[in-house]
Scaffold this motif. Structure first.
Motif, PDB file in Angstrom:
ATOM      1  N   ARG A  33      -4.923  10.489  -1.960  1.00 62.26           N
ATOM      2  CA  ARG A  33      -3.543   9.991  -1.983  1.00 62.26           C
ATOM      3  C   ARG A  33      -2.897   9.974  -0.601  1.00 62.26           C
ATOM      4  O   ARG A  33      -2.336   8.995  -0.181  1.00 62.26           O
ATOM      5  N   PHE A  34      -2.978  11.099   0.119  1.00 64.52           N
ATOM      6  CA  PHE A  34      -2.295  11.221   1.404  1.00 64.52           C
ATOM      7  C   PHE A  34      -3.265  11.643   2.487  1.00 64.52           C
ATOM      8  O   PHE A  34      -4.237  12.344   2.226  1.00 64.52           O
ATOM      9  N   ASN A  87      -2.135  10.569  10.778  1.00 65.62           N
ATOM     10  CA  ASN A  87      -0.822  10.035  10.425  1.00 65.62           C
ATOM     11  C   ASN A  87       0.148   9.988  11.607  1.00 65.62           C
ATOM     12  O   ASN A  87       1.297   9.632  11.443  1.00 65.62           O
ATOM     13  N   ALA A 125      -0.057   2.849   6.764  1.00 69.89           N
ATOM     14  CA  ALA A 125      -0.219   2.531   5.350  1.00 69.89           C
ATOM     15  C   ALA A 125       0.706   3.420   4.524  1.00 69.89           C
ATOM     16  O   ALA A 125       0.695   4.636   4.666  1.00 69.89           O
ATOM     17  N   ALA A 126       1.509   2.804   3.656  1.00 72.17           N
ATOM     18  CA  ALA A 126       2.419   3.562   2.794  1.00 72.17           C
ATOM     19  C   ALA A 126       1.741   3.936   1.481  1.00 72.17           C
ATOM     20  O   ALA A 126       2.104   4.926   0.851  1.00 72.17           O
ATOM     21  N   LYS A 127       0.757   3.154   1.047  1.00 71.57           N
ATOM     22  CA  LYS A 127       0.020   3.418  -0.187  1.00 71.57           C
ATOM     23  C   LYS A 127      -1.472   3.463   0.127  1.00 71.57           C
ATOM     24  O   LYS A 127      -1.917   2.911   1.120  1.00 71.57           O
ATOM     25  N   ALA A 128      -2.239   4.101  -0.735  1.00 72.27           N
ATOM     26  CA  ALA A 128      -3.688   4.157  -0.577  1.00 72.27           C
ATOM     27  C   ALA A 128      -4.313   2.871  -1.091  1.00 72.27           C
ATOM     28  O   ALA A 128      -3.776   2.224  -1.986  1.00 72.27           O
ATOM     29  N   SER A 183      -5.960   6.084   3.089  1.00 72.58           N
ATOM     30  CA  SER A 183      -5.015   6.931   2.369  1.00 72.58           C
ATOM     31  C   SER A 183      -3.602   6.596   2.804  1.00 72.58           C
ATOM     32  O   SER A 183      -3.394   6.000   3.864  1.00 72.58           O
ATOM     33  N   ALA A 184      -2.628   6.988   2.003  1.00 71.70           N
ATOM     34  CA  ALA A 184      -1.235   6.801   2.383  1.00 71.70           C
ATOM     35  C   ALA A 184      -0.938   7.669   3.585  1.00 71.70           C
ATOM     36  O   ALA A 184      -1.274   8.850   3.603  1.00 71.70           O
ATOM     37  N   VAL A 191      -2.422  -3.355   1.377  1.00 68.36           N
ATOM     38  CA  VAL A 191      -1.653  -2.138   1.131  1.00 68.36           C
ATOM     39  C   VAL A 191      -0.245  -2.298   1.706  1.00 68.36           C
ATOM     40  O   VAL A 191      -0.040  -3.057   2.644  1.00 68.36           O
ATOM     41  N   THR A 225       2.829  -1.351   3.938  1.00 73.04           N
ATOM     42  CA  THR A 225       2.820  -0.737   5.263  1.00 73.04           C
ATOM     43  C   THR A 225       4.214  -0.387   5.735  1.00 73.04           C
ATOM     44  O   THR A 225       5.200  -0.968   5.284  1.00 73.04           O
TER      45      THR A 225
END
Length: 134
Positions: A20-21, A26, A37-40, A99-100, A128, A130
């Motif tokens: 997930r994260f 990051n 990327a905000a989502k996986a 990953s997010a 994804v 962003t």
């Protein structure tokens, strides 16, 4: 030119899970502004190249661009209208599991508003959601 590994230990790999994260990649390492990327999700090498070309076109050959992800996961697909079974499909393309929170691209040496417009057009090419890091 599409990104892919020069050689791999195994031709095909198991699908696995998307985490997930991501807390390792990051933060910005090279540039001053980044695309995160905000989502996986899974990004193919074609999508990375399309986003890179869109960003570079907006930059007008100024500044420096870093690609922080590399497609090292082989993605397989079976042909259309083939019955179930008979083994795993052939290699279709290369991708990367994102990953997010993962930083995808970084830019430096360019004004803030040009970089933001470049990342908006580049982010539209990716599957994804962003966020732009300033």
């Amino acid at each position: 030119m599409l990104l892919q590994p020069k050689k791999t230990k195994y031709k095909k790999i198991q699908k696995g899970k998307l985490s997930r994260f991501d807390f390792r990649s990051n933060k910005l390492r090279f540039g001053s502004i980044g695309l995160k990327a905000a989502k996986a999700g899974t990004i193919s090498s074609r999508q990375i190249e399309a986003a890179r070309q869109a960003i570079v076109r907006k930059l007008n050959r100024k500044g420096k661009l870093w690609i922080r992800i590399f497609p090292s996961v082989p993605i397989t697909a079976k042909p259309i209208e083939v019955r179930m079974g008979k083994g795993k499909g052939a290699l279709s393309h290369w991708g990367v599991k994102v990953s997010a929170g993962t930083v995808l691209f970084e830019i430096c040496g360019i004004s803030k508003n040009i970089a933001v417009t470049a990342f908006k057009t580049g982010g539209a090419k990716l599957p994804v959601k962003t966020i732009i890091l300033l």
